[in-house]
Design a protein around this motif. Structure first.
Motif, PDB file in Angstrom:
ATOM      1  N   GLY A 124       0.804  -1.219   0.000  1.00  0.00           N
ATOM      2  CA  GLY A 124       0.000   0.000   0.000  1.00  0.00           C
ATOM      3  C   GLY A 124       0.840   1.274   0.000  1.00  0.00           C
ATOM      4  O   GLY A 124       0.315   2.372  -0.216  1.00  0.00           O
ATOM      5  N   SER A 125       2.148   1.159   0.228  1.00  0.00           N
ATOM      6  CA  SER A 125       3.014   2.351   0.221  1.00  0.00           C
ATOM      7  C   SER A 125       3.016   2.970  -1.172  1.00  0.00           C
ATOM      8  O   SER A 125       2.887   2.280  -2.177  1.00  0.00           O
ATOM      9  N   ARG A 126       3.204   4.283  -1.207  1.00  0.00           N
ATOM     10  CA  ARG A 126       3.239   4.996  -2.483  1.00  0.00           C
ATOM     11  C   ARG A 126       4.631   5.572  -2.705  1.00  0.00           C
ATOM     12  O   ARG A 126       5.284   6.012  -1.748  1.00  0.00           O
ATOM     13  N   PHE A 127       5.055   5.580  -3.941  1.00  0.00           N
ATOM     14  CA  PHE A 127       6.367   6.129  -4.260  1.00  0.00           C
ATOM     15  C   PHE A 127       6.328   6.636  -5.701  1.00  0.00           C
ATOM     16  O   PHE A 127       5.436   6.291  -6.477  1.00  0.00           O
ATOM     17  N   GLU A 128       7.319   7.475  -6.023  1.00  0.00           N
ATOM     18  CA  GLU A 128       7.360   8.102  -7.351  1.00  0.00           C
ATOM     19  C   GLU A 128       8.345   7.365  -8.239  1.00  0.00           C
ATOM     20  O   GLU A 128       9.482   7.091  -7.846  1.00  0.00           O
ATOM     21  N   VAL A 129       7.900   7.072  -9.443  1.00  0.00           N
ATOM     22  CA  VAL A 129       8.797   6.516 -10.456  1.00  0.00           C
ATOM     23  C   VAL A 129       8.490   7.250 -11.755  1.00  0.00           C
ATOM     24  O   VAL A 129       7.325   7.261 -12.197  1.00  0.00           O
ATOM     25  N   TYR A 130       9.524   7.852 -12.312  1.00  0.00           N
ATOM     26  CA  TYR A 130       9.345   8.535 -13.605  1.00  0.00           C
ATOM     27  C   TYR A 130       8.175   9.516 -13.539  1.00  0.00           C
ATOM     28  O   TYR A 130       7.318   9.559 -14.416  1.00  0.00           O
ATOM     29  N   ALA A 131       8.159  10.280 -12.470  1.00  0.00           N
ATOM     30  CA  ALA A 131       7.147  11.329 -12.253  1.00  0.00           C
ATOM     31  C   ALA A 131       5.730  10.776 -12.158  1.00  0.00           C
ATOM     32  O   ALA A 131       4.765  11.508 -12.377  1.00  0.00           O
ATOM     33  N   ARG A 132       5.598   9.510 -11.853  1.00  0.00           N
ATOM     34  CA  ARG A 132       4.274   8.924 -11.667  1.00  0.00           C
ATOM     35  C   ARG A 132       4.225   8.286 -10.282  1.00  0.00           C
ATOM     36  O   ARG A 132       5.233   7.759  -9.793  1.00  0.00           O
ATOM     37  N   THR A 133       3.060   8.327  -9.687  1.00  0.00           N
ATOM     38  CA  THR A 133       2.909   7.745  -8.349  1.00  0.00           C
ATOM     39  C   THR A 133       2.466   6.298  -8.472  1.00  0.00           C
ATOM     40  O   THR A 133       1.466   6.008  -9.146  1.00  0.00           O
ATOM     41  N   PHE A 134       3.211   5.428  -7.845  1.00  0.00           N
ATOM     42  CA  PHE A 134       2.906   4.004  -7.879  1.00  0.00           C
ATOM     43  C   PHE A 134       2.500   3.526  -6.492  1.00  0.00           C
ATOM     44  O   PHE A 134       2.903   4.105  -5.472  1.00  0.00           O
ATOM     45  N   THR A 135       1.729   2.456  -6.494  1.00  0.00           N
ATOM     46  CA  THR A 135       1.335   1.816  -5.239  1.00  0.00           C
ATOM     47  C   THR A 135       1.964   0.438  -5.182  1.00  0.00           C
ATOM     48  O   THR A 135       1.917  -0.316  -6.166  1.00  0.00           O
ATOM     49  N   LEU A 136       2.535   0.122  -4.034  1.00  0.00           N
ATOM     50  CA  LEU A 136       3.164  -1.191  -3.856  1.00  0.00           C
ATOM     51  C   LEU A 136       2.085  -2.222  -3.555  1.00  0.00           C
ATOM     52  O   LEU A 136       1.339  -2.082  -2.592  1.00  0.00           O
ATOM     53  N   THR A 137       2.010  -3.248  -4.412  1.00  0.00           N
ATOM     54  CA  THR A 137       0.990  -4.278  -4.197  1.00  0.00           C
ATOM     55  C   THR A 137       1.596  -5.574  -3.690  1.00  0.00           C
ATOM     56  O   THR A 137       0.890  -6.398  -3.114  1.00  0.00           O
ATOM     57  N   GLY A 138       2.884  -5.769  -3.923  1.00  0.00           N
ATOM     58  CA  GLY A 138       3.479  -7.039  -3.518  1.00  0.00           C
ATOM     59  C   GLY A 138       4.965  -6.912  -3.221  1.00  0.00           C
ATOM     60  O   GLY A 138       5.627  -5.980  -3.688  1.00  0.00           O
ATOM     61  N   ILE A 139       5.456  -7.846  -2.420  1.00  0.00           N
ATOM     62  CA  ILE A 139       6.891  -7.920  -2.113  1.00  0.00           C
ATOM     63  C   ILE A 139       7.396  -9.284  -2.562  1.00  0.00           C
ATOM     64  O   ILE A 139       6.774 -10.318  -2.275  1.00  0.00           O
ATOM     65  N   LEU A 140       8.508  -9.253  -3.297  1.00  0.00           N
ATOM     66  CA  LEU A 140       9.011 -10.465  -3.946  1.00  0.00           C
ATOM     67  C   LEU A 140      10.347 -10.881  -3.366  1.00  0.00           C
ATOM     68  O   LEU A 140      11.082 -10.059  -2.827  1.00  0.00           O
ATOM     69  N   ASP A 141      10.635 -12.137  -3.545  1.00  0.00           N
ATOM     70  CA  ASP A 141      11.937 -12.663  -3.169  1.00  0.00           C
ATOM     71  C   ASP A 141      12.402 -13.583  -4.282  1.00  0.00           C
ATOM     72  O   ASP A 141      11.581 -14.209  -4.958  1.00  0.00           O
ATOM     73  N   SER A 142      13.712 -13.643  -4.484  1.00  0.00           N
ATOM     74  CA  SER A 142      14.270 -14.602  -5.448  1.00  0.00           C
ATOM     75  C   SER A 142      15.674 -14.946  -4.982  1.00  0.00           C
ATOM     76  O   SER A 142      16.336 -14.126  -4.345  1.00  0.00           O
TER      77      SER A 142
END
Lengths: 382, 359
Positions: free
Chosen positions: A157-175
């Motif tokens: 649910g956290s929000r952050f800026e990428v390329y002047a657009r606001t994104f919402t975090l929907t998932g956390i990944l591991d590899s």
């Protein structure tokens, strides 16, 4: 008992001359700290090159490209490659061909790897594991690698800026493998964001299970479709190229470690020489009382060993504190791969061994020249 | 007292030499690091800033369509000069920084000094390349010879110098770069004059695509090194630790050497020498040790520095042993020496001659 008595005597001696002992311990502790800090960086560089367990994936990219960002592939190429593979190996030879839009982006204060892929396919190829939340679906949704989320304190649910657009975090990944700082979004979202139509940077290729990847790679590279414009790598071969960036820096860390060890040697030489010079009457007295040269050397060596051990413990504490402060103060990553400063137990033990060895070397160098001094000369030294 | 201090030190020359070697290794580390940092600072700070660079915000190595150039001019820019920046090669060791330039306009952006051959111009044949002198040296290439860029052969027309980081680059025409990379109608950035039409930061003009940013020229490359800055700061901190250790060792050595000669000191004090005689005695030894250490360290740094070029992202970072770097390092060594000799001087100065004889 004798050993305990000797230790007891030495500890009292060190405490009696607490000022000089403190100077010696302080100086060697600073060197030990410097050595351990550089060692933690070397370990980080070495683990920078760690990879996931080898896979059967092939990676298609433009040839002679160092950064995948500069590669350009088209969907037509993938279709043609699929047909070419099927001509040789039969239907279904190329089980999956996943296009990837790739960028290095600055997100907050980190450089991250941004992947825009058809996520349902990429998950199986990259062995991505969704540990929290769900896969992104919309244009302004993304999933982040665990390391990236931790670094910025992101949660679902956290929000952050990428390329002047606001994104919402929907998932956390591991590899498995390197600790990459990566963002994953749907392929269509990447197309829209970067105004791309049918172009992308890389493609994961998975051959049918009965086809050996290396053989498939050699076969596909000979295809007239690729000519000399494109190259196919085994996934770990491409990863290996990016670890070379740290080799230059590893040479620098080795040099600084050598400097630290030399300072330890000469510092120990000075400390041992001065101790012998100051204690020459006492040494003469002990010899008169029957102590052998060997016993005296053992006593003085134990004294220096104690000093070096105390110094190392103090240096280790200082290094551990410094590393925790450094981790909080700065983002440690190169090209979207996290540099994890750490001090494994093996390296700590190796440091103890090196420090005591170089201290003893310095002491031996000092003791050699004083070994042949006559008893009378020892008393007369003052 | 100065001569007495030096004579005393010469009697214990092995101890003095060991102490000089401690200082030499510390000085070598400090001087080397300062030389690299100075090289980084001067290389990436000297790009003329009368142009703004318009490119994708937050992206490293992204691309924008050539239509952005038209839109920038429509928004009021008197010029919009396209450029392509990329890195070609198969490994960091053979990486070549490639720049695609508008052959009609690129000379307006930067003054270049042609060391050999000719510069690129609109009439240059296809697949012509100009090499920065550092790159030309690395590739051992001269005008008239051919080099391979991304598998294609290019003819070297000239070798140039700018005294900036671009001396590491290969310049080809924009069209050649687009063909080589398969970019068609895409470029990396546009350079627009800094004439007040656009401000540094995100571009808000409605006719421009979303996500474009204008930054001072060279800022993108400088910021690309930000992730290495933390590493350099760590190296600097480590060298300071080693320097502080050297100072403590010097303090220890001077203090204990002087203590070994406390009876002689007491006699001299009784004969009328003032307290500050101790300071002169210690200072003379500290200066001798430091001079020898600085000399050895400087020689070591110069010798090792010759073979220790760093290559980061295609840029060659050579240590620069300039006068300010040497002066800064000497001041550091002097500070260490001063601090290292102050404590013994203060400590010994506390004792009266009678106390020194009695201890």
């Amino acid at each position: 008992m004798k050993l305990l008595a000797a230790l007891h005597y030495l500890l009292i001696d060190l405490l009696y001359e607490w000022g000089r002992s403190l100077l010696t311990v302080g100086s060697l502790a600073l060197i030990a700290c410097a050595y351990l800090l550089i060692t933690s960086l070397s370990v980080a560089f070495q683990s920078f090159g760690e990879q996931a367990p080898p896979t059967t994936n092939l990676l298609l990219i433009s040839s002679d490209v160092l950064d995948p960002v500069d590669s350009t592939l088209t969907l037509d190429l993938l279709d043609n490659l699929r047909r070419y593979a099927e001509q040789a190996y039969g239907p279904g030879a190329l089980q999956a061909a996943v296009p990837i839009i790739f960028r290095h982006m600055r997100v907050e204060d980190s450089v991250v790897q941004l992947f825009a892929v058809p996520l349902d396919q990429a998950a199986s190829l990259k062995e991505l594991q969704l540990v929290e939340g769900r896969w992104p679906e919309g244009a302004h949704q993304a999933a982040a690698s665990r390391w990236l989320a931790q670094q910025h304190g992101w949660q679902i649910g956290s929000r952050f800026e990428v390329y002047a657009r606001t994104f919402t975090l929907t998932g956390i990944l591991d590899s498995p493998g390197r600790k990459t700082l990566s963002l994953w979004m749907p392929y269509t979202a990447g197309q829209e964001m970067f105004d791309l139509r049918d172009k992308f940077q890389m493609a994961f290729l998975r051959m049918r299970s009965d086809i050996e990847p290396q053989e498939a790679r050699s076969f596909l590279e000979q295809s007239p479709l690729l000519s000399d414009q494109y190259a196919i790598y085994l996934e770990e071969q491409l990863n290996e190229r990016y670890t070379q960036v740290t080799r230059t820096l590893l040479a620098l860390t080795s040099m600084i470690n050598l400097v630290a060890l030399l300072v330890i040697t000469f510092g120990a030489y000075n400390a041992a020489w001065l101790t012998l010079a100051e204690r020459s009457p006492e040494i003469a007295l002990l010899q008169v009382l029957g102590f052998s040269q060997g016993n005296l050397r053992a006593l003085l060596t134990m004294r220096l060993l104690l000093l070096s051990l105390f110094s190392y413990v103090a240096g280790l504490g200082l290094a551990a504190w410094s590393i925790s402060r450094l981790k909080n103060a700065s983002s440690w990553s190169i090209q979207g791969v996290q540099l994890a400063l750490q001090l494994p137990l093996l390296q700590v033990l190796l440091g103890v061994a090196l420090m005591t060895t170089f201290c003893l070397l310095g002491a031996w160098m000092s003791g050699r020249e004083q070994r042949s001094t006559e008893l009378a000369a020892l008393v007369r030294y003052h | 007292m100065l001569r007495f201090g030096v004579q005393d030190l010469l009697k214990q020359w092995k101890l003095g030499l060991a102490m000089s070697l401690v200082l030499a290794t510390s000085f070598l580390g400090y001087l080397g690091l300062q030389a690299y940092q100075s090289s980084l600072a001067s290389t990436f700070q000297t790009l003329p800033s009368d142009y703004l660079q318009v490119h994708q915000f937050g992206s490293i190595g992204g691309r924008i369509p050539t239509s952005v150039g038209t839109q920038l001019r429509k928004s009021g820019a008197s010029q919009a000069i396209a450029e392509i920046h990329t890195l070609v090669g198969t490994s960091p060791q053979d990486a070549v920084l490639l720049r695609g330039v508008d052959t009609a306009a690129y000379l307006q952006l930067q003054r270049i000094e042609m060391l050999q051959g000719q510069s690129l111009h609109p009439g240059s044949p296809q697949r012509s390349v100009m090499l920065g002198w550092r790159l030309a040296q690395r590739l051992s290439a001269a005008p008239g010879e051919r080099v391979s860029l991304r598998g294609r052969t290019f003819l070297v027309t000239g070798v140039f110098r700018t005294h900036t980081f671009v001396d590491n680059e290969a310049w080809i025409s924009l069209q050649d770069a687009q063909k080589l990379l398969g970019w068609e109608e895409m470029v990396t950035s546009y350079l627009v004059p800094d004439e007040g039409v656009f401000q540094v930061g995100m571009l808000q003009q409605a006719e421009l695509p979303q996500g474009l940013v204008a930054l001072p020229r060279g800022e993108t490359i400088r910021s690309g090194f930000e992730e290495y800055r933390a590493l350099l700061d760590l190296f600097a901190a480590v060298i300071q630790f080693i320097g502080a250790a050297a100072m403590l060792i010097l303090t220890n050595v001077l203090l204990r050497l002087a203590w070994l000669h406390r009876y002689e000191m007491a006699v001299l004090r009784a004969a009328g020498f003032p307290r500050r005689a101790f300071a002169y005695y210690l200072a003379s030894q500290a200066v001798c040790i430091t001079l020898a250490g600085v000399l050895l360290g400087a020689i070591g740094a110069l010798v090792i520095g010759r073979g220790m070029d760093l290559w980061i992202n295609g840029y060659q970072i050579q240590p620069v042993f300039s006068a300010p770097v040497l002066a800064n390092s000497l001041m550091w060594a002097t500070a260490l020496t001063g601090l290292g000799s102050v404590l013994p001087a203060i400590w010994l100065g506390r004792y009266s001659p009678a106390q020194l004889l009695r201890v």
